[in-house]
Design a protein around this motif. Structure first.
Motif, PDB file in Angstrom:
ATOM      1  N   VAL A 290       0.828  -1.081   0.113  1.00  0.00           N
ATOM      2  CA  VAL A 290      -0.124   0.000  -0.009  1.00  0.00           C
ATOM      3  C   VAL A 290       0.810   1.084   0.070  1.00  0.00           C
ATOM      4  O   VAL A 290       0.478   2.069  -0.540  1.00  0.00           O
ATOM      5  CB  VAL A 290      -1.005   0.123   1.357  1.00  0.00           C
ATOM      6  N   SER A 291       1.906   1.181   0.872  1.00  0.00           N
ATOM      7  CA  SER A 291       2.807   2.277   0.895  1.00  0.00           C
ATOM      8  C   SER A 291       3.549   2.607  -0.651  1.00  0.00           C
ATOM      9  O   SER A 291       3.688   3.827  -1.008  1.00  0.00           O
ATOM     10  CB  SER A 291       3.973   2.036   1.950  1.00  0.00           C
ATOM     11  N   LEU A 292       3.839   1.490  -1.222  1.00  0.00           N
ATOM     12  CA  LEU A 292       4.593   1.749  -2.476  1.00  0.00           C
ATOM     13  C   LEU A 292       3.570   2.157  -3.416  1.00  0.00           C
ATOM     14  O   LEU A 292       4.006   3.371  -4.198  1.00  0.00           O
ATOM     15  CB  LEU A 292       4.914   0.454  -2.937  1.00  0.00           C
ATOM     16  N   VAL A 293       2.315   1.730  -3.529  1.00  0.00           N
ATOM     17  CA  VAL A 293       1.436   2.212  -4.257  1.00  0.00           C
ATOM     18  C   VAL A 293       1.035   3.656  -4.147  1.00  0.00           C
ATOM     19  O   VAL A 293       0.925   4.441  -4.974  1.00  0.00           O
ATOM     20  CB  VAL A 293       0.050   1.323  -4.391  1.00  0.00           C
ATOM     21  N   GLY A 294       0.879   3.751  -2.772  1.00  0.00           N
ATOM     22  CA  GLY A 294       0.537   5.368  -2.395  1.00  0.00           C
ATOM     23  C   GLY A 294       1.550   6.368  -2.750  1.00  0.00           C
ATOM     24  O   GLY A 294       1.369   7.505  -3.111  1.00  0.00           O
ATOM     25  N   ALA A 295       2.848   5.795  -2.788  1.00  0.00           N
ATOM     26  CA  ALA A 295       3.848   6.863  -3.162  1.00  0.00           C
ATOM     27  C   ALA A 295       3.900   7.056  -4.556  1.00  0.00           C
ATOM     28  O   ALA A 295       4.130   8.285  -4.908  1.00  0.00           O
ATOM     29  CB  ALA A 295       5.476   6.095  -2.824  1.00  0.00           C
ATOM     30  N   GLY A 296       3.311   6.238  -5.331  1.00  0.00           N
ATOM     31  CA  GLY A 296       3.275   6.200  -7.001  1.00  0.00           C
ATOM     32  C   GLY A 296       2.043   7.315  -7.061  1.00  0.00           C
ATOM     33  O   GLY A 296       2.089   8.328  -7.784  1.00  0.00           O
ATOM     34  N   ILE A 297       1.007   7.031  -6.357  1.00  0.00           N
ATOM     35  CA  ILE A 297      -0.171   8.029  -6.344  1.00  0.00           C
ATOM     36  C   ILE A 297       0.150   9.564  -6.016  1.00  0.00           C
ATOM     37  O   ILE A 297      -0.337  10.386  -6.465  1.00  0.00           O
ATOM     38  CB  ILE A 297      -1.480   7.543  -5.829  1.00  0.00           C
ATOM     39  N   PHE A 298       0.758   9.461  -5.020  1.00  0.00           N
ATOM     40  CA  PHE A 298       1.207  10.865  -4.362  1.00  0.00           C
ATOM     41  C   PHE A 298       2.060  11.632  -5.439  1.00  0.00           C
ATOM     42  O   PHE A 298       1.743  12.819  -5.535  1.00  0.00           O
ATOM     43  CB  PHE A 298       1.893  10.771  -3.008  1.00  0.00           C
ATOM     44  N   ARG A 299       3.032  11.082  -6.256  1.00  0.00           N
ATOM     45  CA  ARG A 299       3.647  11.769  -7.074  1.00  0.00           C
ATOM     46  C   ARG A 299       2.642  12.215  -8.294  1.00  0.00           C
ATOM     47  O   ARG A 299       3.013  13.301  -8.911  1.00  0.00           O
ATOM     48  CB  ARG A 299       4.724  10.757  -7.731  1.00  0.00           C
ATOM     49  N   PHE A 300       1.706  11.426  -8.594  1.00  0.00           N
ATOM     50  CA  PHE A 300       0.536  11.670  -9.357  1.00  0.00           C
ATOM     51  C   PHE A 300      -0.170  12.759  -9.073  1.00  0.00           C
ATOM     52  O   PHE A 300      -0.373  13.580  -9.823  1.00  0.00           O
ATOM     53  CB  PHE A 300      -0.069  10.358 -10.028  1.00  0.00           C
ATOM     54  N   SER A 301      -0.646  12.606  -7.936  1.00  0.00           N
ATOM     55  CA  SER A 301      -1.634  13.408  -7.715  1.00  0.00           C
ATOM     56  C   SER A 301      -1.970  13.355  -6.167  1.00  0.00           C
ATOM     57  O   SER A 301      -2.199  12.492  -5.640  1.00  0.00           O
ATOM     58  CB  SER A 301      -2.894  13.223  -8.353  1.00  0.00           C
ATOM     59  N   ILE A 302      -2.217  14.735  -5.472  1.00  0.00           N
ATOM     60  CA  ILE A 302      -2.071  14.527  -3.837  1.00  0.00           C
ATOM     61  C   ILE A 302      -3.576  14.378  -3.674  1.00  0.00           C
ATOM     62  O   ILE A 302      -3.968  13.746  -2.547  1.00  0.00           O
ATOM     63  CB  ILE A 302      -1.847  15.933  -3.504  1.00  0.00           C
ATOM     64  N   ASP A 303      -4.504  15.052  -4.468  1.00  0.00           N
ATOM     65  CA  ASP A 303      -6.086  14.774  -4.176  1.00  0.00           C
ATOM     66  C   ASP A 303      -6.474  13.276  -4.231  1.00  0.00           C
ATOM     67  O   ASP A 303      -6.965  12.664  -3.560  1.00  0.00           O
ATOM     68  CB  ASP A 303      -6.939  15.453  -5.122  1.00  0.00           C
ATOM     69  N   MET A 304      -5.671  12.541  -5.144  1.00  0.00           N
ATOM     70  CA  MET A 304      -6.108  10.980  -5.461  1.00  0.00           C
ATOM     71  C   MET A 304      -5.310  10.301  -4.183  1.00  0.00           C
ATOM     72  O   MET A 304      -5.894   9.425  -3.626  1.00  0.00           O
ATOM     73  CB  MET A 304      -5.382  10.436  -6.720  1.00  0.00           C
ATOM     74  N   PHE A 305      -4.373  10.831  -3.809  1.00  0.00           N
ATOM     75  CA  PHE A 305      -3.628  10.198  -2.565  1.00  0.00           C
ATOM     76  C   PHE A 305      -4.413  10.577  -1.364  1.00  0.00           C
ATOM     77  O   PHE A 305      -4.415   9.177  -0.832  1.00  0.00           O
ATOM     78  CB  PHE A 305      -1.965  10.856  -2.460  1.00  0.00           C
TER      79      PHE A 305
END
Lengths: 168, 215
Positions: free
Chosen positions: B58-73
């Motif tokens: 979840v952290s790895l996926v979250g890190a990827g999403i965070f880089r993509f979009s904070i709202d999505m994160f």
């Protein structure tokens, strides 16, 4: 309702007697008894129900005792043949008063002089088991049971005669 | 010379052999508790392992999403936190029920453990059935929301259609893998072990003849 405690309560005499004939002192008896108990408990899931439970328990307990014996030999334990009740006796057997307790001790002592497999055979015969059940427990053919039992019985009687008993 | 009645003397030892049980009764209770505790410890270790692994993924996926979009994160974080909370709640409820089981009688405690663990597996599977499609839909929706494209009605229908067409087999596969394979390997096999022990104990002394010493 049946549970493990009930099973052991009903079959504890088996474990007790096997413990006595395969150990030489109280500490050895306790060790072996514990091992047999653990083996029976842990192996219960493998009991398929195609034999009597008592037969299965005999088999597990005897196998455990034989393994225990082999391990004892490997570690070259020096054991003295003490009585399990730690009652000391310094007189020669034939001079001992003819009390039941002494005879039981003498019987166990003589059985312990037999080879490991022979002890199991004698014990099962004394327990009143038929040849086919003895064969199922020990893992040999029924015809072999007769031959081996005869041999073991003769040896046992010789040991008892050496200790001053006749009319066996 | 003395007489030695082999069978008679062997029979005399029978009473002592039967009395021996009293001295070991306490040990049996300890053993029964240990056996069940072993299986329950295995389940506990698997759950902890599962949690740690999930946190890492979840952290790895979250890190990827965070880089993509904070709202999505943030949306992702809320979903994941909710899922973790529900999982933990289910597991703590399992632990609580197991602690309440009376371990004095092995067969009864086995029956209880089997019931409790089966209930836990059932609830966990139900959770997967609900969360997986919801997470898929929400994830899809968040991704669409993040895109700056304005969809026409027709395009919305196409997007929905593709979401369903693609999503149904994917979600079905994920649910199947989790519920049919993962739970079977992780937890159900222990229940099967407990059931086998229970069945042996139940059938063990069914029509046994009582032990006879001597002839």
């Amino acid at each position: 309702m049946v549970d493990f405690k009930t099973i052991i309560k009903e079959h504890d005499p088996i474990l007790y007697k096997i413990g006595r004939i395969y150990s030489h002192d109280s500490a050895g008896f306790d060790d072996l008894y514990q091992e047999m108990l653990i083996q029976v408990y842990q192996s219960l899931h493998s009991f398929s129900g195609n034999a009597r439970l008592s037969t299965w328990i005999y088999r597990v307990a005897l196998n455990t005792a034989l393994t225990h014996q082999r391990n004892e030999k490997k570690h070259a334990k020096v054991v003295t043949d003490e009585r399990i009740e730690e009652r000391e006796c310094e007189e020669e057997p034939q001079k001992i008063a003819e009390q039941g307790e002494q005879k039981i001790e003498m019987l166990y002592k003589s059985i312990r002089k037999l080879q490991p497999e022979e002890r199991g055979l004698i014990m099962l015969q004394l327990e009143g088991k038929k040849y086919d059940e003895i064969a199922a427990v020990i893992g040999i053919s029924t015809s072999h049971v007769g031959v081996k039992l005869l041999r073991a019985r003769k040896k046992l009687e010789n040991f008892l005669r050496e200790d001053g008993y006749e009319h066996i | 010379m003395s007489t030695f009645d082999l069978e008679g003397i062997w029979r005399e030892d029978r009473d002592k052999a039967h009395r021996h049980y009293k001295t070991v009764e306490g040990e049996l209770e300890d053993m029964a508790k240990k056996k069940s505790a072993n299986i329950l410890n295995k389940i506990h270790r698997k759950f902890v392992g599962e949690m740690i692994f999930s946190v890492v993924v979840v952290s790895l996926v979250g890190a990827g999403i965070f880089r993509f979009s904070i709202d999505m994160f943030i949306g992702y974080g809320v979903l994941i936190a909710g899922a973790f909370y529900m999982s933990l709640k289910l597991y703590l409820s399992l632990r609580r029920d197991i602690k309440k089981v009376n371990q004095q009688r092995v067969l009864e405690s086995l029956e209880e453990y089997i019931r409790i663990i089966r209930l836990y597996i059932y609830r966990s599977k139900r959770f997967v059935y609900i969360v997986t499609p919801v997470a898929y839909v929400l994830g899809y929706a968040m991704a669409l929301a993040e895109s700056d494209i304005t969809f026409t009605l027709q395009e919305v229908l196409i997007v929905l259609g593709s979401m369903i067409a693609f999503g149904v087999p994917v979600v079905w596969l994920m649910v199947w893998l989790t519920n049919k394979q993962y739970y079977r390997l992780m937890y159900e096999k222990h229940v099967v072990q407990l059931e086998a022990i229970r069945n042996r104990l139940k059938n063990g002394t069914g029509s046994e003849e009582s032990q006879s010493v001597g002839s």
